[in-house]
Motif scaffolding. Structure first.
Motif, PDB file in Angstrom:
ATOM      1  N   ARG A   1       6.231   0.819  -4.099  1.00 16.26           N
ATOM      2  CA  ARG A   1       5.394   1.592  -5.017  1.00 16.26           C
ATOM      3  C   ARG A   1       4.709   0.681  -6.049  1.00 16.26           C
ATOM      4  N   ALA A   2       5.467  -0.229  -6.658  1.00 10.76           N
ATOM      5  CA  ALA A   2       4.900  -1.093  -7.693  1.00 10.76           C
ATOM      6  C   ALA A   2       3.800  -1.994  -7.125  1.00 10.76           C
ATOM      7  N   VAL A   3       3.954  -2.439  -5.880  1.00 11.04           N
ATOM      8  CA  VAL A   3       2.932  -3.290  -5.255  1.00 11.04           C
ATOM      9  C   VAL A   3       1.658  -2.480  -5.038  1.00 11.04           C
ATOM     10  N   LEU A   4       1.813  -1.278  -4.482  1.00 14.14           N
ATOM     11  CA  LEU A   4       0.647  -0.431  -4.244  1.00 14.14           C
ATOM     12  C   LEU A   4      -0.028  -0.059  -5.561  1.00 14.14           C
ATOM     13  N   TYR A   5       0.751   0.280  -6.583  1.00 13.24           N
ATOM     14  CA  TYR A   5       0.179   0.615  -7.879  1.00 13.24           C
ATOM     15  C   TYR A   5      -0.561  -0.583  -8.482  1.00 13.24           C
ATOM     16  N   TYR A   6       0.032  -1.772  -8.369  1.00 16.63           N
ATOM     17  CA  TYR A   6      -0.625  -2.974  -8.878  1.00 16.63           C
ATOM     18  C   TYR A   6      -1.975  -3.157  -8.193  1.00 16.63           C
ATOM     19  N   MET A   7      -1.992  -3.038  -6.879  1.00 18.89           N
ATOM     20  CA  MET A   7      -3.230  -3.214  -6.126  1.00 18.89           C
ATOM     21  C   MET A   7      -4.284  -2.197  -6.553  1.00 18.89           C
TER      22      MET A   7
ATOM     23  N   VAL B   1       5.394  -2.496 -13.311  1.00 24.65           N
ATOM     24  CA  VAL B   1       6.817  -2.239 -13.044  1.00 24.65           C
ATOM     25  C   VAL B   1       7.421  -1.405 -14.171  1.00 24.65           C
ATOM     26  N   ASP B   2       7.121  -1.752 -15.412  1.00 23.32           N
ATOM     27  CA  ASP B   2       7.623  -0.960 -16.547  1.00 23.32           C
ATOM     28  C   ASP B   2       7.130   0.477 -16.466  1.00 23.32           C
ATOM     29  N   GLY B   3       5.872   0.651 -16.058  1.00 25.97           N
ATOM     30  CA  GLY B   3       5.302   1.987 -15.931  1.00 25.97           C
ATOM     31  C   GLY B   3       5.974   2.827 -14.851  1.00 25.97           C
ATOM     32  N   CYS B   4       6.504   2.161 -13.838  1.00 27.54           N
ATOM     33  CA  CYS B   4       7.222   2.885 -12.775  1.00 27.54           C
ATOM     34  C   CYS B   4       8.574   3.380 -13.267  1.00 27.54           C
ATOM     35  N   GLY B   5       9.127   2.716 -14.287  1.00 28.14           N
ATOM     36  CA  GLY B   5      10.407   3.120 -14.847  1.00 28.14           C
ATOM     37  C   GLY B   5      11.546   2.984 -13.863  1.00 28.14           C
ATOM     38  N   PRO B   6      12.574   3.806 -14.029  1.00 25.71           N
ATOM     39  CA  PRO B   6      13.760   3.700 -13.179  1.00 25.71           C
ATOM     40  C   PRO B   6      13.498   4.084 -11.719  1.00 25.71           C
ATOM     41  N   LEU B   7      12.340   4.639 -11.455  1.00 32.26           N
ATOM     42  CA  LEU B   7      11.983   5.038 -10.095  1.00 32.26           C
ATOM     43  C   LEU B   7      12.115   3.876  -9.111  1.00 32.26           C
ATOM     44  N   ILE B   8      11.814   2.647  -9.552  1.00 27.08           N
ATOM     45  CA  ILE B   8      11.845   1.504  -8.643  1.00 27.08           C
ATOM     46  C   ILE B   8      13.249   1.172  -8.155  1.00 27.08           C
ATOM     47  N   PHE B   9      14.269   1.647  -8.877  1.00 26.85           N
ATOM     48  CA  PHE B   9      15.651   1.367  -8.487  1.00 26.85           C
ATOM     49  C   PHE B   9      16.174   2.354  -7.450  1.00 26.85           C
ATOM     50  N   ALA B  10      15.484   3.461  -7.253  1.00 26.18           N
ATOM     51  CA  ALA B  10      15.908   4.474  -6.283  1.00 26.18           C
ATOM     52  C   ALA B  10      15.381   4.088  -4.906  1.00 26.18           C
ATOM     53  N   PRO B  11      16.230   4.181  -3.882  1.00 26.99           N
ATOM     54  CA  PRO B  11      15.784   3.784  -2.544  1.00 26.99           C
ATOM     55  C   PRO B  11      14.503   4.501  -2.093  1.00 26.99           C
ATOM     56  N   ASP B  12      14.419   5.787  -2.299  1.00 22.24           N
ATOM     57  CA  ASP B  12      13.232   6.525  -1.879  1.00 22.24           C
ATOM     58  C   ASP B  12      12.107   6.423  -2.901  1.00 22.24           C
ATOM     59  N   GLY B  13      12.438   6.330  -4.166  1.00 20.74           N
ATOM     60  CA  GLY B  13      11.423   6.286  -5.210  1.00 20.74           C
ATOM     61  C   GLY B  13      10.707   4.961  -5.311  1.00 20.74           C
ATOM     62  N   GLY B  14      11.364   3.892  -4.909  1.00 18.56           N
ATOM     63  CA  GLY B  14      10.775   2.575  -5.000  1.00 18.56           C
ATOM     64  C   GLY B  14       9.785   2.256  -3.900  1.00 18.56           C
ATOM     65  N   THR B  15       9.769   3.106  -2.874  1.00 20.72           N
ATOM     66  CA  THR B  15       8.848   2.874  -1.761  1.00 20.72           C
ATOM     67  C   THR B  15       7.910   4.059  -1.591  1.00 20.72           C
ATOM     68  N   VAL B  16       6.852   3.824  -0.835  1.00 24.52           N
ATOM     69  CA  VAL B  16       5.840   4.847  -0.577  1.00 24.52           C
ATOM     70  C   VAL B  16       5.713   5.007   0.936  1.00 24.52           C
ATOM     71  N   ASP B  17       5.703   6.250   1.399  1.00 29.07           N
ATOM     72  CA  ASP B  17       5.426   6.534   2.804  1.00 29.07           C
ATOM     73  C   ASP B  17       3.917   6.644   2.946  1.00 29.07           C
ATOM     74  N   VAL B  18       3.288   5.558   3.383  1.00 29.46           N
ATOM     75  CA  VAL B  18       1.824   5.525   3.459  1.00 29.46           C
ATOM     76  C   VAL B  18       1.276   6.393   4.584  1.00 29.46           C
ATOM     77  N   ASP B  19       2.160   6.912   5.429  1.00 27.29           N
ATOM     78  CA  ASP B  19       1.728   7.806   6.504  1.00 27.29           C
ATOM     79  C   ASP B  19       1.772   9.270   6.097  1.00 27.29           C
ATOM     80  N   ASP B  20       2.203   9.549   4.874  1.00 30.10           N
ATOM     81  CA  ASP B  20       2.322  10.920   4.386  1.00 30.10           C
ATOM     82  C   ASP B  20       1.143  11.241   3.466  1.00 30.10           C
ATOM     83  N   PRO B  21       0.174  12.028   3.959  1.00 29.41           N
ATOM     84  CA  PRO B  21      -0.992  12.360   3.130  1.00 29.41           C
ATOM     85  C   PRO B  21      -0.618  13.033   1.813  1.00 29.41           C
ATOM     86  N   ALA B  22       0.450  13.829   1.796  1.00 32.85           N
ATOM     87  CA  ALA B  22       0.866  14.499   0.559  1.00 32.85           C
ATOM     88  C   ALA B  22       1.329  13.475  -0.475  1.00 32.85           C
TER      89      ALA B  22
END
Length: 115
Positions: free
Chosen positions: A97-103, A34-55
């Motif tokens: 994002r933090a959950v996926l990164y942890y995994m 979570v610390d490594g993600c920084g303030p990104l986790i507080f942003a609605p779009d930055g805190g989540t990952v679109d797993v359907d987007d290959p990019a």
């Protein structure tokens, strides 16, 4: 950083790992991720990952796994992402994002690489 909001998010991420991924999170490692993600986790779009987007999945491979964790780039990174997404579940709810990164850190045995 809002410590109250951060604590709420860490609790949410831990619950996601338990309920959706059948993993019991290591609290210290989850906090480092979570610390490594920084303030990104507080942003609605930055805190989540679109797993359907290959990019976006490619950016996770390049920016998180290769650059941040300094793992050698190769097909095993893409396979780890695919396996983590599959474990987390691809339908419906947002993927944090933090959950996926942890995994990914756990799956790749990169705990020592994460700050």
């Amino acid at each position: 950083m809002n410590t109250g909001r951060r604590a709420e998010l860490v609790a949410l991420y831990a619950d996601e790992l338990r309920s959706k991924c059948a993993l019991e999170p290591d609290a210290a490692l989850l906090n480092r991720v979570v610390d490594g993600c920084g303030p990104l986790i507080f942003a609605p779009d930055g805190g989540t990952v679109d797993v359907d987007d290959p990019a976006e999945l490619d950016r996770i491979r390049r920016n998180f796994l290769v650059r941040k964790l300094a793992l050698p780039d190769g097909p095993e990174l893409s396979e780890a992402i695919r396996a983590s997404v599959e474990m987390y579940g691809t339908a419906g709810d947002p993927k944090y994002r933090a959950v996926l990164y942890y995994m990914l850190v756990v799956q790749l045995g990169a705990e020592a690489h994460h700050p």
